[in-house]
Write a protein that holds these residues in place. Structure first.
Motif, PDB file in Angstrom:
ATOM      1  N   ARG A  36      17.972  72.422  42.672  1.00 59.36           N
ATOM      2  CA  ARG A  36      16.732  72.984  42.187  1.00 59.36           C
ATOM      3  C   ARG A  36      15.633  72.525  41.519  1.00 59.36           C
ATOM      4  NH1 ARG A  36      16.530  79.166  39.110  1.00 59.36           N
ATOM      5  NH2 ARG A  36      14.779  78.370  37.787  1.00 59.36           N
ATOM      6  N   SER A  87      11.151  78.931  41.561  1.00 58.82           N
ATOM      7  CA  SER A  87      11.659  77.629  41.760  1.00 58.82           C
ATOM      8  C   SER A  87      10.800  76.671  43.053  1.00 58.82           C
ATOM      9  CB  SER A  87      12.980  77.316  41.632  1.00 58.82           C
ATOM     10  OG  SER A  87      13.313  74.995  40.749  1.00 58.82           O
ATOM     11  N   TYR A  89      13.256  74.209  45.923  1.00 57.96           N
ATOM     12  CA  TYR A  89      14.325  74.018  46.011  1.00 57.96           C
ATOM     13  C   TYR A  89      14.714  73.199  46.664  1.00 57.96           C
ATOM     14  CZ  TYR A  89      15.378  78.840  43.904  1.00 57.96           C
ATOM     15  OH  TYR A  89      16.393  79.283  42.831  1.00 57.96           O
TER      16      TYR A  89
END
Lengths: 111, 112
Positions: A36, A87, A89
């Motif tokens: 991430r 986030s 990824y």
């Protein structure tokens, strides 16, 4: 050219949902990785796999699990999505001892 | 475990000026070293790598990096930057095992 594809570029999920992120590579690489990426924190390793059905925890595995049933596919699972899992990824693959090849990324937003 | 330090989080530079992006890593044992570039809304692309041999490695678009074992550094340089070089740059290290270690990135902004 090595190609690493990820199932979605953008994803919006609700808190508590189970989320699947899929990654496929077409070069028969043994190793696959999930990261991430967050501003100011760089890339942080969640899990990696060096063979089918094998997995190793990275630096931040909490709240995530992975599955590798076939060599070319590595899935990241968020068992119960939370807002702090919002986030970017990134999936990557590699063959020892060389560089990693990255997919385009999935930007996940959990609301 | 390895650690990778990119001290400069943001580097603004004028077009056609030289630039250096710094990278230091924690261990002096045998390592493989990489620089990746990330353009907006894209994944990371390999820019250049050091595996063995000559300590100076070059990319096809004019970047170069030098492996300095005594200083545990792998700084990235370009003598004259272009607008298109604006991107995020990540230094990475692979030591024993399969794991890669990344720095926190340097945002290079080229000013016209």
């Amino acid at each position: 050219d090595v190609k690493v594809t990820q199932s979605s570029r953008y994803l919006v999920k609700r808190t508590g949902e189970k989320v699947f992120l899929e990654c496929v590579q077409d070069m028969d690489h043994e190793n696959m990785f999930w990261y991430r990426q967050d501003p100011g924190l760089g890339l942080r390793l969640i899990y990696f796999s060096y063979d089918v059905k094998m997995k190793e925890k990275g630096d931040i595995p909490e709240g995530y699990s992975v599955s590798r049933e076939k060599k070319e596919r590595f899935s990241l699972i968020l068992e119960s999505a939370s807002t702090n899992q919002t986030s970017m990824y990134l999936c990557a693959s590699s063959v020892d001892p060389y560089e990693q090849y990255f997919g385009p990324g999935t930007r996940l937003t959990v609301t | 475990a390895q650690s990778v330090t990119q001290l400069d989080s943001q580097v603004p530079v004028f077009e056609e000026a030289p630039v250096e992006l710094r990278c230091n890593y924690s261990s002096s044992v045998s390592v493989y070293l990489f620089w990746y570039v990330q353009y907006p809304n894209q994944g990371l692309q390999l820019l250049l790598k050091y595996l063995s041999g000559s300590t100076l490695v070059e990319s096809i678009n004019g970047f170069e990096a030098e492996f300095n074992k005594s200083q545990t550094s792998f700084h990235l340089r370009k003598p004259s930057v272009h607008i298109s070089d604006t991107a995020e740059y990540f230094c990475a290290v692979r030591a024993t095992g399969n794991q890669f270690y990344f720095g926190t990135g340097t945002s290079l902004t080229v000013i016209p």
